[in-house]
Design an enzyme around this catalytic site. Structure first.
Site, PDB file in Angstrom:
ATOM      1  N   CYS A 183      -5.390  -2.634   9.646  1.00 20.60           N
ATOM      2  CA  CYS A 183      -5.012  -3.908  10.237  1.00 20.60           C
ATOM      3  C   CYS A 183      -5.479  -5.042   9.333  1.00 20.60           C
ATOM      4  O   CYS A 183      -6.310  -4.838   8.460  1.00 20.60           O
ATOM      5  CB  CYS A 183      -5.671  -4.096  11.593  1.00 20.60           C
ATOM      6  SG  CYS A 183      -5.298  -2.764  12.742  1.00 20.60           S
ATOM      7  N   GLY A 220      -0.438  -4.204   8.140  1.00 23.87           N
ATOM      8  CA  GLY A 220       0.045  -3.668   9.409  1.00 23.87           C
ATOM      9  C   GLY A 220       1.312  -4.371   9.833  1.00 23.87           C
ATOM     10  O   GLY A 220       1.391  -5.595   9.788  1.00 23.87           O
ATOM     11  N   ASN A 238     -10.404  -4.627  12.628  1.00 26.00           N
ATOM     12  CA  ASN A 238      -9.881  -3.775  11.569  1.00 26.00           C
ATOM     13  C   ASN A 238     -10.878  -2.642  11.355  1.00 26.00           C
ATOM     14  O   ASN A 238     -12.045  -2.891  11.101  1.00 26.00           O
ATOM     15  CB  ASN A 238      -9.723  -4.599  10.288  1.00 26.00           C
ATOM     16  CG  ASN A 238      -9.343  -3.765   9.068  1.00 26.00           C
ATOM     17  OD1 ASN A 238      -9.632  -4.158   7.945  1.00 26.00           O
ATOM     18  ND2 ASN A 238      -8.693  -2.635   9.254  1.00 26.00           N
ATOM     19  N   GLY A 239     -10.388  -1.406  11.469  1.00 27.29           N
ATOM     20  CA  GLY A 239     -11.266  -0.242  11.304  1.00 27.29           C
ATOM     21  C   GLY A 239     -11.034   0.746  12.423  1.00 27.29           C
ATOM     22  O   GLY A 239     -10.133   0.565  13.241  1.00 27.29           O
ATOM     23  N   TYR A 254      -5.028   1.444  -3.084  1.00 26.24           N
ATOM     24  CA  TYR A 254      -3.693   1.262  -2.506  1.00 26.24           C
ATOM     25  C   TYR A 254      -3.568   0.064  -1.561  1.00 26.24           C
ATOM     26  O   TYR A 254      -2.582  -0.646  -1.588  1.00 26.24           O
ATOM     27  CB  TYR A 254      -3.297   2.518  -1.724  1.00 26.24           C
ATOM     28  CG  TYR A 254      -2.110   2.308  -0.801  1.00 26.24           C
ATOM     29  CD1 TYR A 254      -0.812   2.333  -1.302  1.00 26.24           C
ATOM     30  CD2 TYR A 254      -2.299   2.035   0.552  1.00 26.24           C
ATOM     31  CE1 TYR A 254       0.269   2.105  -0.462  1.00 26.24           C
ATOM     32  CE2 TYR A 254      -1.213   1.813   1.391  1.00 26.24           C
ATOM     33  CZ  TYR A 254       0.063   1.844   0.875  1.00 26.24           C
ATOM     34  OH  TYR A 254       1.128   1.609   1.703  1.00 26.24           O
TER      35      TYR A 254
HETATM   36  P1  AMP Z   1       4.043  10.758  -0.002  1.00 29.39           P
HETATM   37  O1  AMP Z   1       4.720  11.226  -1.241  1.00 29.39           O
HETATM   38  O2  AMP Z   1       4.908  10.946   1.212  1.00 29.39           O
HETATM   39  O3  AMP Z   1       2.698  11.341   0.134  1.00 29.39           O
HETATM   40  O4  AMP Z   1       3.862   9.192  -0.109  1.00 29.39           O
HETATM   41  C1  AMP Z   1       3.128   8.625  -1.145  1.00 29.39           C
HETATM   42  C2  AMP Z   1       3.305   7.136  -1.111  1.00 29.39           C
HETATM   43  O5  AMP Z   1       2.684   6.588   0.078  1.00 29.39           O
HETATM   44  C3  AMP Z   1       2.672   6.470  -2.299  1.00 29.39           C
HETATM   45  O6  AMP Z   1       3.663   5.682  -2.907  1.00 29.39           O
HETATM   46  C4  AMP Z   1       1.561   5.590  -1.732  1.00 29.39           C
HETATM   47  O7  AMP Z   1       1.562   4.342  -2.367  1.00 29.39           O
HETATM   48  C5  AMP Z   1       1.889   5.455  -0.271  1.00 29.39           C
HETATM   49  N1  AMP Z   1       0.692   5.476   0.579  1.00 29.39           N
HETATM   50  C6  AMP Z   1      -0.450   6.102   0.381  1.00 29.39           C
HETATM   51  N2  AMP Z   1      -1.319   5.904   1.383  1.00 29.39           N
HETATM   52  C7  AMP Z   1      -0.717   5.117   2.248  1.00 29.39           C
HETATM   53  C8  AMP Z   1      -1.096   4.543   3.510  1.00 29.39           C
HETATM   54  N3  AMP Z   1      -2.270   4.773   4.064  1.00 29.39           N
HETATM   55  N4  AMP Z   1      -0.193   3.756   4.115  1.00 29.39           N
HETATM   56  C9  AMP Z   1       0.994   3.548   3.570  1.00 29.39           C
HETATM   57  N5  AMP Z   1       1.416   4.067   2.412  1.00 29.39           N
HETATM   58  C10 AMP Z   1       0.578   4.845   1.738  1.00 29.39           C
END
Ligand code: AMP
Length: 457
Positions: free
Chosen positions: A2, A28, A102-103, A243
């Site tokens: 969040c 979010g 957030n958390g 990320y």
């Molecule tokens: P996947 O191949 O389905 O594992 O998706 C990987 C992608 O999800 C990468 O491009 C990451 O940047 C993104 N990603 C990683 N962690 C998260 C997260 N917690 N929330 C949203 N996107 C994420």
């Protein structure tokens, strides 16, 4: 995860909070909300969906006063419904409490059960609501003391912004998992998850809220501080650098852009791709890491994948069906760049592997001859209990497969992940003081007793 934003001491508090939430939208996208307080009267606006869609000039008119807090949410605890949209607001005999969190709290289930045994009635399935109930029962006089009392025995990750009466209170858990920064805007105090939200309202960074610190800003602008027991060493979430946060932000006192470039350089050193023609990123979250890879490897950076900006973060969809549909429309490959080439594709993480497999197929369909994937975080082998929506172990590709198997499954010629040490060396103020449980299995606290409750609510 969040995003939270709060301001005290500004005539346009709600309008500035609205603006601040635009900068925290990436944290979010399921719901957003703002609470503002004026002369003891409290008003709230909450909606499912994006800040830009749901808050109109018309609806914002109902929010006025010098104190406001706002929230953007995607559910890691509790389901995705309007009852669970924040800020949570309660009116009780002692006045009102508005809370943005957030958390993830790791013992929310036990705390909730014990409150329910004592007669509490909950109106949501969010973990955060236990803090609201605890606050309403607290005996301490001052708002910051009430919050310190309410937080006793609460475990897990929290960066909080709470309005109690006309006081804005900010708090960070003793391990400092989630970021929270304090800024100044003329005479006003501003708090936000990331500094990019201070930038958008024209505030300047004052400092981080320290792990275990509670800060209260009174209506007259006085600031009072309580230091709860701080852990000897913080456990800041390294995934914020990898990320989550925006590259134009500073979190935990460090630049996200600098962190990601350093990750990319380290990745290039650990896993070079000597014969490749160029490197490209999976936009947008891995742009800076790909730049770092390009700098260190000498390979040119190309824009081989184009992202449709009208589709949000694929992962921040609570169901797999929502994610699958979005992946299909989110990216397109540039044939003129890729055809016949040996390419390095940099991404910040592989979680389930679903998006990645789709992307590799896209890049190959556009004519790439060889695809070498490089990942600027280590394999994710365990779920996060502290606020990032990583799925259960069964769905994590790296929890169940070796690097070679993953390479085969996602369809790349070679696959290289940065090492755990490499990642921790690259981020600002590393290598210690970070939580890396999802990569290393070293959970700083006992995992929640009912972990599935965290996500299902
Ligand atoms: P996947 O191949 O389905 O594992 O998706 C990987 C992608 O999800 C990468 O491009 C990451 O940047 C993104 N990603 C990683 N962690 C998260 C997260 N917690 N929330 C949203 N996107 C994420």
């Amino acid at each position: 995860m969040c995003g939270i934003f709060g301001i005290s001491g500004h005539a346009d508090a709600a309008a500035l909070t609205h603006l601040g939430l635009y900068s925290l939208q990436h944290r979010g996208q399921e719901s957003a909300g703002i609470v503002a307080v004026k002369d003891g009267a409290v008003n709230v606006l909450r909606a499912m969906g994006l800040v830009s869609d749901k808050f109109t000039a018309e609806s914002m008119r109902s929010l006025s006063g010098p104190v406001a807090v706002g929230h953007t949410r995607y559910s890691t605890a509790g389901s995705s419904t309007i009852e669970n949209a924040q800020p949570a607001l309660v009116r009780f005999r002692g006045g009102h409490i508005a809370l943005a969190h957030n958390g993830n709290l790791t013992n929310a289930t036990e705390v909730r059960r014990s409150l329910e045994d004592q007669g509490s009635i909950f109106s949501s399935t969010m973990d955060s609501e236990v803090i609201v109930h605890r606050l309403a029962r607290a005996h301490a006089e001052r708002p910051e003391e009430k919050l310190a009392e309410a937080l006793q025995g609460i475990e897990g990750a929290y960066s909080l912004l709470v309005i109690i009466g006309d006081t804005l209170v900010a708090a960070r858990d003793p391990l400092g998992w989630r970021p929270l920064v304090m800024g100044r805007l003329n005479g006003a105090y501003v708090f936000a998850s990331e500094s990019c939200a201070l930038d958008i309202v024209g505030a300047t960074i004052e400092r981080e809220v320290a792990p275990g610190e509670i800060l209260a800003v009174g209506p007259d602008g006085t600031v009072r501080q309580i230091q709860m027991t701080a852990a000897p060493e913080p456990r800041r979430c390294v995934f914020e650098y990898v990320y989550f946060a925006r590259p134009d932000s500073r979190v935990f006192g460090g630049s996200v852009d600098r962190a990601r470039r350093a990750l990319g350089r380290r990745l290039a050193a650990e896993h070079p791709a000597p014969g490749a023609d160029f490197v490209f990123s999976v936009p947008d979250s891995s742009n800076s890491a790909a730049l770092g890879f390009s700098e260190a490897s000498g390979l040119p950076l190309e824009l081989a994948l184009i992202r449709n900006h009208y589709v949000g973060r694929t992962f921040i969809q609570p169901t797999q069906q929502g994610r699958d549909e979005k992946v299909k429309v989110k990216y397109n490959a540039v044939r003129e760049i890729l055809a016949g080439k040996s390419v390095v594709m940099v991404d910040d993480s592989i979680v389930r592997g679903t998006t990645t497999r789709g992307l590799v197929a896209l890049v190959r369909a556009a004519g790439a001859r060889e695809v070498h994937m490089r990942v600027s975080s280590p394999p994710i082998t365990g779920p996060c209990y502290y606020g990032i929506d990583t799925p259960d172990r069964e769905q994590l590709i790296a929890a169940n497969h070796s690097v070679e198997e993953i390479a085969r499954r996602i369809g790349v010629d070679t696959l290289g992940y940065i090492s755990l040490e490499g990642m921790l060396d690259a981020v600002p103020d590393g290598p210690s003081g970070f939580c890396h449980a999802c990569f290393s299995g070293q959970y700083p606290t006992r995992p929640p007793t009912v972990p599935e409750k965290l996500r299902l609510g």
